[in-house]
Design a protein around this motif. Structure first.
Motif, PDB file in Angstrom:
ATOM      1  N   ASN A  59       0.839  -1.196   0.000  1.00  0.00           N
ATOM      2  CA  ASN A  59       0.000   0.000   0.000  1.00  0.00           C
ATOM      3  C   ASN A  59       0.878   1.252   0.000  1.00  0.00           C
ATOM      4  O   ASN A  59       1.653   1.481   0.929  1.00  0.00           O
ATOM      5  N   ASN A  61      -0.593   4.409  -1.008  1.00  0.00           N
ATOM      6  CA  ASN A  61      -1.488   5.548  -1.179  1.00  0.00           C
ATOM      7  C   ASN A  61      -1.231   6.627  -0.128  1.00  0.00           C
ATOM      8  O   ASN A  61      -0.683   6.356   0.939  1.00  0.00           O
ATOM      9  N   GLN A  81       2.476  11.866   1.583  1.00  0.00           N
ATOM     10  CA  GLN A  81       2.828  10.926   0.517  1.00  0.00           C
ATOM     11  C   GLN A  81       4.233  10.403   0.804  1.00  0.00           C
ATOM     12  O   GLN A  81       4.412   9.336   1.335  1.00  0.00           O
ATOM     13  N   ASP A 127      -7.099   6.719  -2.426  1.00  0.00           N
ATOM     14  CA  ASP A 127      -6.790   6.041  -3.677  1.00  0.00           C
ATOM     15  C   ASP A 127      -7.733   6.627  -4.728  1.00  0.00           C
ATOM     16  O   ASP A 127      -7.588   7.783  -5.093  1.00  0.00           O
TER      17      ASP A 127
END
Length: 343
Positions: A59, A61, A81, A127
């Motif tokens: 993951n 995202n 991020q 997402d």
């Protein structure tokens, strides 16, 4: 070309498949992000850490923290991020993302807590859409002048639907029980903040008085009928214009397979079997038709009175001998008729 019946069955199969996967997705809609603490309490001036974990090793995202005060819209605090990007009102050193060594942790640290910091804080995963955790409610309890402690029983195990549970809360204070107001809150998604569900009256507790403190025990019973009754239950004391929360008791249902999922899975299996049988049947009929036209001989089965079958093989022969002008139409005759009993 597929028949209309087969196309209809294929459409039904696709619809059931979509419904099944949507149902499974709905039952796991908060997967991918986790906020383990639904509520924490802090005094004015404390430093607190709100925990958030991004699940799944693959993951990558973005993670977003939101703040929502009661009766207000959510505000974005920070987007993460690769590096944190803070909004104007939420800059360090007051707000900080605290990354641990373990991968996937995006904890929010709030320094020097103030009364205005009391709110629900949501950790979200971006997402295609934003999927939220359950939220963490930060309760600011005051300046510490009120000498009250709230102790709750430990978290309960999963309970079956229809079971009755009794929650216990002990309140230690320097004030008499008559001066305290004891409340029960329930926090569970999709609520944005805990809701009051019960208020104790003066006769609903048992108290013991010591030399300088008073200890009162409050019991709260609840029937857990469905998911609407699950969540984290908090005992809280309202005194001198402040609310002091306990550590909370979490109640959840024993996991069971949703009957709708079972029904859709069975329907999907039945549709697949019916469509497979339909396709096989069509292929068999097609093969029989083709093989019948390619035969050079005709085979007939005629039952006799003794129920025995006799096979007649007619071998056709074409006579090409020239017989002059008197060649007749019946020159093409069956030259051989063979009777043989069927085995």
């Amino acid at each position: 070309m597929p028949s209309t019946d087969l196309i209809l069955k294929m459409m039904i199969l696709m619809w059931i498949t979509v419904m099944l996967f949507n149902k499974i997705a709905d039952s796991a809609q908060t997967k991918g992000i986790s906020q383990p603490n639904s509520m924490i309490s802090a005094d004015v001036g404390d430093n607190v850490i709100l925990h958030c974990f991004r699940l799944g090793e693959e993951n990558t995202n973005s993670v977003v923290w939101y703040k929502q005060k009661v009766g207000h819209e959510p505000w974005v605090i920070v987007t993460v991020q690769h590096e944190p990007k803070y909004e104007n009102e939420f800059k360090p050193p007051k707000f900080n993302i605290e990354k641990e060594k373990e991968k996937g942790s995006f904890h929010l640290k709030i320094a020097n807590v103030e009364p205005s910091d009391e709110a629900t804080y949501y950790c979200g995963l971006r997402d295609f859409l934003t999927r939220f955790g359950n939220g963490t409610f930060l309760a600011v309890t005051g300046d510490g002048d009120v000498k009250v402690s709230v102790l709750q029983s430990s978290a309960l195990n999963s309970v079956p639907a229809g079971a009755s549970v009794t929650l216990q809360c002990s309140v230690l204070s320097e004030s008499r029980a008559a001066d305290l107001q004891v409340l029960w809150f329930r926090a569970a998604p999709p609520q944005s903040h805990p809701q009051i569900i019960y208020t104790h009256h003066s006769s609903s507790h048992q108290c013991e008085s010591g030399s300088s403190t008073h200890t009162c025990v409050y019991n709260f019973s609840k029937n857990i009928l469905s998911l609407n009754d699950t969540g984290t239950y908090y005992c809280a004391v309202a005194v001198c214009g402040k609310i002091i929360f306990g550590n909370g008791t979490r109640i959840k249902l024993k996991e069971s397979v949703d009957p709708v999922v079972i029904f859709l899975a069975v329907a999907l299996g039945v549709c697949m079997v019916v469509i497979f049988a339909h396709v096989v049947s069509c292929k068999e009929r097609s093969c029989e038709y083709c093989s019948g036209r390619s035969q050079d001989s005709m085979v007939k089965k005629i039952p006799n009175q003794s129920r025995d079958a006799v096979e007649l093989n007619f071998a056709a022969s074409h006579v090409n001998k020239k017989r002059g002008k008197k060649e007749r139409a019946h020159d093409n005759v069956y030259t051989e008729v063979m009777y043989s009993p069927l085995s």
